[in-house]
Design an enzyme around this catalytic site. Structure first.
Site, PDB file in Angstrom:
ATOM      1  N   SER A  48       0.839  -1.202   0.000  1.00 16.71           N
ATOM      2  CA  SER A  48       0.000   0.000   0.000  1.00 16.71           C
ATOM      3  C   SER A  48       0.874   1.252   0.000  1.00 16.71           C
ATOM      4  CB  SER A  48      -0.926   0.024   1.228  1.00 16.71           C
ATOM      5  OG  SER A  48      -0.168   0.106   2.424  1.00 16.71           O
ATOM      6  N   SER A 177      10.693  10.754   6.918  1.00 18.31           N
ATOM      7  CA  SER A 177       9.644  11.772   6.994  1.00 18.31           C
ATOM      8  C   SER A 177      10.284  13.088   7.427  1.00 18.31           C
ATOM      9  CB  SER A 177       8.586  11.341   8.019  1.00 18.31           C
ATOM     10  OG  SER A 177       7.758  12.420   8.398  1.00 18.31           O
ATOM     11  N   TYR A 190       6.692   8.576  16.885  1.00 17.89           N
ATOM     12  CA  TYR A 190       6.908   8.428  15.442  1.00 17.89           C
ATOM     13  C   TYR A 190       8.110   9.274  15.023  1.00 17.89           C
ATOM     14  CZ  TYR A 190       6.105   8.859  10.408  1.00 17.89           C
ATOM     15  OH  TYR A 190       6.253   8.854   9.045  1.00 17.89           O
ATOM     16  N   LYS A 194      11.943   8.090  13.580  1.00 17.62           N
ATOM     17  CA  LYS A 194      12.539   8.593  12.337  1.00 17.62           C
ATOM     18  C   LYS A 194      13.875   9.282  12.613  1.00 17.62           C
ATOM     19  CE  LYS A 194       9.241   7.146   9.678  1.00 17.62           C
ATOM     20  NZ  LYS A 194       9.475   6.026   8.736  1.00 17.62           N
ATOM     21  N   THR A 225      -2.058   8.221   3.132  1.00 19.95           N
ATOM     22  CA  THR A 225      -1.980   6.789   2.855  1.00 19.95           C
ATOM     23  C   THR A 225      -2.565   6.037   4.044  1.00 19.95           C
ATOM     24  OG1 THR A 225       0.203   6.521   3.881  1.00 19.95           O
ATOM     25  CG2 THR A 225       0.160   7.141   1.546  1.00 19.95           C
TER      26      THR A 225
END
Length: 233
Positions: A48, A177, A190, A194, A225
């Site tokens: 995906s 990101s 998160y 990263k 997404t």
């Protein structure tokens, strides 16, 4: 008469723009095809989002590229292969869950090598996101995010690194990101995962430049997404 010339001028302008687009686009296609020609590219999170789009583009732009498609959902990968009509001789479906890392990943690498003999590019795209304030985020969420986004990616990459060193070339691509540079509200862990990836792969780049091993870290902004839809809370 003036209107006639205006229409002709506008038509020529449009034709010129179309010709320019074709001129700029075709060489890019050729460069992409040449870069990926006969290479083995392993994409995680291929079912995906960004991973799926990479599969679609490589399938069209580089028909000689051999693809290793990994995600947790084997059934989704099977659907993709069927929908894109991928040649089974040039693709391998390899289910992979980054949360359960360890020696298992070495066996996954061996499966790829048994099938295609080598690996040229590993695209570390798989991961999970988060949507919760720090004060509301349970430790179990912190632990899972770091386990999947950081430790899982690092463990897989270290397993592939052994092969890259032996063959004296390789390329790690990390889909990170902007959160890898700047933390934002409700994305604390998160962002931390990263940031950790940036530190690890910056070090890897310096340590193995001599081995002709390259590292590319990509930092997109927000993209809608399923990673956003399935974010931990």
């Amino acid at each position: 008469m003036y209107q006639y010339y205006a229409v002709i001028y506008q038509l020529l302008l449009y034709l010129g723009i179309i010709a320019l687009v074709i001129y700029l686009f075709l060489p890019l296609q050729e460069r992409i095809e040449q870069f990926y020609r006969n290479k083995v590219v392993w994409i995680t999170g291929a079912s995906s989002g960004i991973g799926l789009e990479l599969v679609k583009h490589l399938a069209v732009l580089s028909p000689t590229t051999k693809l290793v498609l990994s995600s947790r959902r084997e059934d989704e990968l099977e659907k993709i292969v069927e929908e894109l009509k991928l040649d089974r001789d040039r693709c391998l479906i390899l289910p992979l869950d980054l949360e359960y890392h360890g020696d298992l990943f070495k066996s996954k690498v061996d499966l790829v090598l048994d099938r295609f003999d080598h690996i040229d590019i590993l695209i570390n795209n798989a991961g999970i996101s988060q949507r919760s304030l720090i004060k509301d985020t349970q430790y179990s969420v912190d632990q899972r995010l770091m386990s999947i986004n950081y430790l899982g990616t690092v463990t897989l990459s270290k397993s592939v690194l052994e092969h890259f060193i032996a063959q004296k070339h390789g390329h790690f691509v990390v889909v990170s990101s902007v959160s890898g540079y700047v933390g934002t509200p409700s994305r604390s862990t998160y962002a931390a995962s990263k940031h950790a990836l940036h530190g690890f792969f910056d070090a890897l780049r310096f340590e193995h430049e001599k081995d002709n091993i390259h590292v590319t870290v990509i930092c997109p902004g927000y993209i809608r997404t399923k990673i956003s839809e399935n974010a931990f809370s």
